[in-house]
Motif scaffolding. Structure first.
Motif, PDB file in Angstrom:
ATOM      1  N   LEU A 205       9.603 -19.289 -37.262  1.00 50.46           N
ATOM      2  CA  LEU A 205       9.514 -20.276 -37.879  1.00 50.46           C
ATOM      3  C   LEU A 205       8.305 -21.045 -37.564  1.00 50.46           C
ATOM      4  CD1 LEU A 205      13.146 -21.799 -38.009  1.00 50.46           C
ATOM      5  CD2 LEU A 205      11.673 -20.762 -39.686  1.00 50.46           C
ATOM      6  N   LEU A 206       7.983 -21.049 -36.434  1.00 47.98           N
ATOM      7  CA  LEU A 206       6.455 -21.641 -36.015  1.00 47.98           C
ATOM      8  C   LEU A 206       5.341 -20.991 -36.625  1.00 47.98           C
ATOM      9  CD1 LEU A 206       7.180 -21.793 -32.144  1.00 47.98           C
ATOM     10  CD2 LEU A 206       6.830 -23.765 -34.104  1.00 47.98           C
ATOM     11  N   ALA A 207       5.369 -19.482 -36.716  1.00 47.81           N
ATOM     12  CA  ALA A 207       4.341 -18.851 -37.403  1.00 47.81           C
ATOM     13  C   ALA A 207       4.129 -19.033 -38.878  1.00 47.81           C
ATOM     14  CB  ALA A 207       4.643 -17.395 -37.295  1.00 47.81           C
ATOM     15  N   ARG A 208       5.256 -19.575 -39.714  1.00 47.95           N
ATOM     16  CA  ARG A 208       5.216 -19.934 -40.851  1.00 47.95           C
ATOM     17  C   ARG A 208       4.836 -21.436 -41.210  1.00 47.95           C
ATOM     18  NH1 ARG A 208       9.866 -16.722 -41.414  1.00 47.95           N
ATOM     19  NH2 ARG A 208      10.964 -18.575 -41.446  1.00 47.95           N
ATOM     20  N   ARG A 209       5.187 -22.298 -40.270  1.00 51.86           N
ATOM     21  CA  ARG A 209       5.045 -23.574 -40.321  1.00 51.86           C
ATOM     22  C   ARG A 209       3.862 -24.462 -39.916  1.00 51.86           C
ATOM     23  NH1 ARG A 209       9.809 -26.707 -41.618  1.00 51.86           N
ATOM     24  NH2 ARG A 209       8.293 -28.658 -41.336  1.00 51.86           N
ATOM     25  N   MET A 210       3.354 -23.742 -38.735  1.00 49.27           N
ATOM     26  CA  MET A 210       2.334 -24.253 -38.024  1.00 49.27           C
ATOM     27  C   MET A 210       0.873 -24.277 -38.630  1.00 49.27           C
ATOM     28  SD  MET A 210       3.869 -26.114 -35.764  1.00 49.27           S
ATOM     29  CE  MET A 210       2.325 -26.531 -34.956  1.00 49.27           C
ATOM     30  N   VAL A 211       0.830 -23.458 -39.742  1.00 46.22           N
ATOM     31  CA  VAL A 211      -0.423 -23.076 -40.210  1.00 46.22           C
ATOM     32  C   VAL A 211      -0.671 -23.841 -41.655  1.00 46.22           C
ATOM     33  CG1 VAL A 211      -0.740 -20.666 -39.354  1.00 46.22           C
ATOM     34  CG2 VAL A 211       0.556 -20.945 -41.148  1.00 46.22           C
ATOM     35  N   THR A 212       0.347 -24.778 -41.884  1.00 40.27           N
ATOM     36  CA  THR A 212       0.378 -25.575 -42.933  1.00 40.27           C
ATOM     37  C   THR A 212       0.368 -27.064 -42.312  1.00 40.27           C
ATOM     38  OG1 THR A 212       2.851 -25.841 -43.120  1.00 40.27           O
ATOM     39  CG2 THR A 212       1.770 -24.085 -44.380  1.00 40.27           C
ATOM     40  N   SER A 213       0.073 -28.154 -43.242  1.00 44.21           N
ATOM     41  CA  SER A 213       0.235 -29.573 -42.704  1.00 44.21           C
ATOM     42  C   SER A 213       1.354 -30.084 -42.728  1.00 44.21           C
ATOM     43  CB  SER A 213      -0.831 -30.424 -43.669  1.00 44.21           C
ATOM     44  OG  SER A 213      -0.809 -31.651 -43.536  1.00 44.21           O
ATOM     45  N   ALA A 214       1.617 -30.751 -41.615  1.00 42.93           N
ATOM     46  CA  ALA A 214       2.913 -31.492 -41.445  1.00 42.93           C
ATOM     47  C   ALA A 214       2.738 -32.727 -42.151  1.00 42.93           C
ATOM     48  CB  ALA A 214       3.103 -31.479 -39.861  1.00 42.93           C
ATOM     49  N   TYR A 215       1.883 -33.272 -42.828  1.00 45.34           N
ATOM     50  CA  TYR A 215       2.022 -34.527 -43.416  1.00 45.34           C
ATOM     51  C   TYR A 215       3.124 -34.738 -44.320  1.00 45.34           C
ATOM     52  CZ  TYR A 215       0.593 -38.709 -45.786  1.00 45.34           C
ATOM     53  OH  TYR A 215       0.653 -39.859 -46.430  1.00 45.34           O
ATOM     54  N   PRO A 216       3.389 -33.877 -45.463  1.00 44.50           N
ATOM     55  CA  PRO A 216       4.290 -34.014 -46.191  1.00 44.50           C
ATOM     56  C   PRO A 216       5.814 -34.673 -45.532  1.00 44.50           C
ATOM     57  CG  PRO A 216       3.069 -32.393 -47.137  1.00 44.50           C
ATOM     58  CD  PRO A 216       2.772 -32.630 -45.742  1.00 44.50           C
ATOM     59  N   ALA A 217       6.216 -33.565 -44.443  1.00 47.82           N
ATOM     60  CA  ALA A 217       7.252 -33.821 -43.819  1.00 47.82           C
ATOM     61  C   ALA A 217       7.213 -35.067 -42.958  1.00 47.82           C
ATOM     62  CB  ALA A 217       7.482 -32.632 -42.905  1.00 47.82           C
ATOM     63  N   ALA A 218       6.179 -35.357 -42.255  1.00 52.20           N
ATOM     64  CA  ALA A 218       6.057 -36.665 -41.640  1.00 52.20           C
ATOM     65  C   ALA A 218       6.249 -37.869 -42.712  1.00 52.20           C
ATOM     66  CB  ALA A 218       4.596 -36.624 -40.814  1.00 52.20           C
ATOM     67  N   LEU A 219       5.686 -37.923 -43.639  1.00 50.77           N
ATOM     68  CA  LEU A 219       5.761 -38.770 -44.601  1.00 50.77           C
ATOM     69  C   LEU A 219       6.906 -39.111 -45.045  1.00 50.77           C
ATOM     70  CD1 LEU A 219       4.254 -40.905 -46.702  1.00 50.77           C
ATOM     71  CD2 LEU A 219       3.953 -38.909 -48.426  1.00 50.77           C
ATOM     72  N   GLU A 220       7.844 -38.187 -45.279  1.00 48.54           N
ATOM     73  CA  GLU A 220       9.441 -38.179 -45.738  1.00 48.54           C
ATOM     74  C   GLU A 220      10.171 -39.053 -44.482  1.00 48.54           C
ATOM     75  OE1 GLU A 220      10.804 -38.089 -48.478  1.00 48.54           O
ATOM     76  OE2 GLU A 220       8.753 -37.327 -49.369  1.00 48.54           O
ATOM     77  N   MET A 221       9.638 -38.622 -43.375  1.00 43.16           N
ATOM     78  CA  MET A 221      10.330 -39.196 -42.055  1.00 43.16           C
ATOM     79  C   MET A 221       9.939 -40.897 -42.023  1.00 43.16           C
ATOM     80  SD  MET A 221       9.677 -36.147 -39.090  1.00 43.16           S
ATOM     81  CE  MET A 221      10.315 -34.615 -39.383  1.00 43.16           C
ATOM     82  N   LEU A 222       8.708 -41.030 -42.400  1.00 42.72           N
ATOM     83  CA  LEU A 222       8.339 -42.382 -42.421  1.00 42.72           C
ATOM     84  C   LEU A 222       8.987 -43.103 -43.422  1.00 42.72           C
ATOM     85  CD1 LEU A 222       4.774 -43.923 -41.725  1.00 42.72           C
ATOM     86  CD2 LEU A 222       5.786 -44.411 -43.821  1.00 42.72           C
ATOM     87  N   LEU A 223       9.374 -42.488 -44.555  1.00 39.99           N
ATOM     88  CA  LEU A 223       9.661 -43.247 -45.684  1.00 39.99           C
ATOM     89  C   LEU A 223      11.270 -43.324 -45.555  1.00 39.99           C
ATOM     90  CD1 LEU A 223       8.219 -41.462 -48.808  1.00 39.99           C
ATOM     91  CD2 LEU A 223       7.867 -43.756 -47.969  1.00 39.99           C
ATOM     92  N   ASP A 224      11.726 -42.550 -44.765  1.00 37.68           N
ATOM     93  CA  ASP A 224      13.329 -42.713 -44.327  1.00 37.68           C
ATOM     94  C   ASP A 224      13.284 -43.496 -43.371  1.00 37.68           C
ATOM     95  OD1 ASP A 224      14.107 -40.305 -45.862  1.00 37.68           O
ATOM     96  OD2 ASP A 224      14.049 -38.872 -44.305  1.00 37.68           O
ATOM     97  N   SER A 225      12.743 -43.815 -42.577  1.00 39.57           N
ATOM     98  CA  SER A 225      12.603 -44.911 -41.600  1.00 39.57           C
ATOM     99  C   SER A 225      12.344 -46.226 -42.238  1.00 39.57           C
ATOM    100  CB  SER A 225      11.719 -44.579 -40.449  1.00 39.57           C
ATOM    101  OG  SER A 225      11.437 -45.955 -39.691  1.00 39.57           O
TER     102      SER A 225
END
Length: 250
Positions: A205-225
């Motif tokens: 999973l790390l090999a697939r995810r860590m080569v892309t930006s985490a910004y969209p996921a982090a943005l959703e976390m901020l919006l949830d908060s």
């Protein structure tokens, strides 16, 4: 002492450059963005800009007080590109998501310029319009002034931080980019479970995810908060309104 900037109406009456180009602030900023893309931050100098625009470098100081003033104009131009055509929908999460993704995309499209400007406060028209839009979205959604400023702060800083982080990767030489991405396969994926059990189980999973930006996921976390904070605030206000008014027992 910085030189005074000539008012726009006086600049427009100036003669064209030797090659017939009529200088303007947008043209200089656009040329500076191109030089940053081609040569990096060290390639953006008044001399190189003058050569590219076929004008004396001193002419640029009729439009900008110095290279730092030009840097602020570049940052403001990126924000202007991000918000061009954006209109609020009245759905605060969708509106904040759109603003954040647009700003992030505009910066990573110009990684060298992003590294130069992401941490700056320009105080210029496009930045002010973006700040006004975010604050208005939050206030219209029902956030208190204090919560509005708190969410705005986290939202803007998160967006620009990820823009700078992702731009730093994109600004690397292509060989360095490939080497960094390959580490997830050549190093992380080969660690034994006996010594690194958590990395080993997460490696695919790390090999697939860590080569892309985490910004969209982090943005959703901020919006949830933010949504949770808005809900809690609404409950507190509703509870306060439901209380019986105090009686005078004196």
């Amino acid at each position: 002492m910085p030189k005074p900037v000539v008012p726009e109406e006086k600049r427009r009456r100036r003669r064209p450059t030797r090659s017939g180009t009529v200088l303007s602030e947008p043209l200089i900023v656009e040329t500076a963005l191109r030089l940053l893309r081609e040569h990096g931050s060290t390639g953006l100098t008044a001399r190189r800009l003058g050569l590219t625009l076929d004008c004396d470098p001193s002419t640029l100081y009729r439009y900008f007080r110095g290279m730092d003033d030009l840097t602020l104009a570049i940052g403001d131009a990126l924000i202007g590109q991000a918000l061009a055509g954006w209109r609020p929908t009245g759905q605060w999460r969708a509106d904040l998501r759109a603003i954040g993704l647009r700003i992030h995309a505009a910066y990573v499209a110009h990684p060298q310029a992003a590294l130069l400007t992401a941490n700056r406060v320009t105080g210029r028209a496009h930045e002010l319009a973006a700040d006004e839009a975010v604050l208005d979205v939050l206030r219209t959604a029902g956030f208190s002034l204090q919560e509005t400023v708190g969410v705005y702060h986290a939202f803007i800083d998160q967006t620009l931080a990820f823009a700078a982080l992702d731009s730093a990767s994109l600004a690397l030489p292509s060989a360095s980019q490939r080497a960094d991405e390959d580490k997830w396969h050549s190093t992380y994926a080969r660690l034994p479970r006996t010594t690194h059990p958590r990395i080993a189980e997460a490696a695919p999973l790390l090999a697939r995810r860590m080569v892309t930006s985490a910004y969209p996921a982090a943005l959703e976390m901020l919006l949830d908060s933010a949504q949770g904070r808005l809900g809690a605030e609404n409950k507190r206000c509703a509870g306060h309104d439901d209380r019986e008014p105090p009686t005078d027992r004196a």
